[in-house]
Write an enzyme that holds these catalytic residues in place. Structure first.
Site, PDB file in Angstrom:
ATOM      1  N   ALA A 136       0.854  -1.202   0.000  1.00 10.09           N
ATOM      2  CA  ALA A 136       0.000   0.000   0.000  1.00 10.09           C
ATOM      3  C   ALA A 136       0.882   1.242   0.000  1.00 10.09           C
ATOM      4  O   ALA A 136       2.101   1.156  -0.123  1.00 10.09           O
ATOM      5  CB  ALA A 136      -0.908  -0.010   1.215  1.00 10.09           C
ATOM      6  N   ASN A 137       0.285   2.405   0.118  1.00  8.16           N
ATOM      7  CA  ASN A 137       1.055   3.645   0.251  1.00  8.16           C
ATOM      8  C   ASN A 137       0.319   4.583   1.200  1.00  8.16           C
ATOM      9  O   ASN A 137      -0.757   4.252   1.702  1.00  8.16           O
ATOM     10  CB  ASN A 137       1.293   4.288  -1.126  1.00  8.16           C
ATOM     11  N   ARG A 138       0.897   5.768   1.439  1.00  3.91           N
ATOM     12  CA  ARG A 138       0.395   6.640   2.501  1.00  3.91           C
ATOM     13  C   ARG A 138      -0.761   7.559   2.094  1.00  3.91           C
ATOM     14  O   ARG A 138      -1.173   8.402   2.876  1.00  3.91           O
ATOM     15  CB  ARG A 138       1.538   7.534   3.015  1.00  3.91           C
TER      16      ARG A 138
END
Ligand code: CTP
Length: 402
Positions: A211-213
């Protein structure tokens, strides 16, 4: 402050849901509204005038008391010196009086005397709500031009019974008030927009993912701003902790491929704003079962494969929207990288921002962007993400209508 300078006359009638009206007063005031409270005699059995008055920071007008005081107050002035009359909770009794033109207390007299929009949030026992007499009154009130929100399905506060009769939640009532009082221009009426927002989750196995932020704050704000400007908006959102924007068709997806499919099936559109932080890669063959530590005797190798580039697909699509806007999350050479993406992805604009950790933009509330077009670049000052959304929508409207 969507309700700044708006005066809401709030009639609280006598039902258990009156406790929610206290929160409703706070929510209305948070948005800048002045709340003028009116309580029926029965409402006083459920909440005190002291609490209502304190939360509203306004004198509470009450049934009998007001009739004695009529010379001073004047129900006509009360009924007209507001932008909207909100009845929450609206009981079967008060709705019955209203539907039949009865006026034997302050609340019913105001409702008969007002020439302002009236919004009713009914709350009652489900058996009462389904009575033919109540249905008849509700239909008559709709014909007469009253607006309704709810009642909702759910468990009743007093009896634990399930059914339709719960008062709508205060935030939903506030949103409905905002919609009814919305006189903003609608420069994007009749236009269709697709927005992507949030991260994507690319599975490694059934319990793990890449995932990412991205929080989705910017994309969701843009979808909401496009909707307020009158566009018909489809928001394709990755997993986020945000509520679906009101009035926006929201499609929830997890993976980049699902996001692409949802975007393609929302075509044709006039506007595409691709804000999502789509994972560039996914695990080439995600495991159907949880990968066990022992099975590898060490660290597993996870070969990656490239995900579809949704912006690029849309930018070169036969049904390409008239205006295609991408975002570019960069940590260095922001403008140069943004400009390269403009051509490569077939976009009309790239909104480039510096997401280096120290800027706090990724996952934060503010944003500082440069809008790169084929004929130049504009550097926008540091703003709230909501303000970036408003300004971007104004730019979109002037491009499409100009
Ligand atoms: N984008 C997309 N699909 C992808 C990757 C990106 O639609 N698979 C879109 C994003 O929504 C954004 C724009 O492309 O509007 C730029 O995203 P960014 O991650 O900055 O660009 P990349 O192409 O991934 O380039 P790089 O990671 O090399 O900077």
């Amino acid at each position: 402050m969507a309700l700044k300078n708006k005066r809401i006359l709030l009639i609280i009638s006598g039902g258990i849901a009156a406790y929610k009206s206290l929160d409703l007063i706070r929510r209305l005031r948070e948005r800048g509204a002045t709340v003028i409270p009116v309580m029926t005699k029965a409402a006083e059995e459920f909440v005190t005038a002291l609490s209502v008055g304190a939360l509203a920071a306004h004198k509470v007008h009450i049934e009998l008391f007001e009739r004695d005081d009529e010379v001073d107050v004047g129900h006509i002035r009360l009924a007209r010196d507001c932008d909207l009359v909100l009845v929450a909770p609206a009981t079967a009794d008060l709705m019955g009086k209203m539907a039949n033109g009865l006026a034997n207390d302050l609340a019913s007299t105001i409702l008969l005397a007002t020439d302002r929009p009236v919004l009713l949030a009914p709350a009652m026992n489900p058996k009462m709500w389904s009575q033919p007499a109540v249905s008849r009154n509700a239909s008559q009130l709709m014909i007469d031009g009253a607006h309704f929100i709810g009642p909702m399905r759910g468990e009743m506060a007093e009896s634990g019974e399930e059914g339709t009769g719960r008062m709508a939640e205060p935030l939903d009532i506030v949103a409905e008030v905002e919609t009814l009082l919305d006189t903003d221009p609608k420069p994007l009426a009749g236009k269709k927009a697709i927005v992507t927002s949030g991260p994507t989750h690319e599975p490694i196995d059934p319990v793990r993912y890449i995932a990412n932020r991205s929080s989705g704050t910017q994309g969701h704000a843009i979808a909401a701003a496009l909707q307020r400007a009158g566009a018909d908006v489809t928001l394709v959102s990755g997993p986020v902790a945000l509520a679906d924007p009101r009035g926006v068709k929201t499609v929830h997806v997890e993976r980049a491929e699902e996001m692409r499919d949802a975007v393609l099936s929302a075509l044709p559109a006039d506007i595409a704003v691709m804000v999502a932080a789509v994972a560039d890669w996914r695990v080439a063959s995600a495991s159907g079962e949880k990968i066990k530590k022992q099975a590898h005797g060490g660290v597993p190798m996870l070969p990656l494969t490239e995900n579809p580039d949704i912006l690029k697909t849309i930018g070169h699509h036969p049904k390409r929207p008239k205006l295609v806007i991408g975002f570019a999350a960069e940590t260095n050479d922001v403008e140069e990288n943004g400009r390269a993406k403009l051509t490569r992805k077939g976009a009309d604009f790239i909104v480039a921002n510096d997401v280096s950790a120290e800027t706090g933009i990724m996952g934060g509330k503010r944003n500082q962007v440069s809008v790169i077009g084929h004929d130049g670049v504009e550097h926008w000052p540091d703003m709230d993400k909501g303000e970036v959304a408003e300004r971007l929508v104004a730019m979109i409207a002037s491009r499409l209508n100009g």
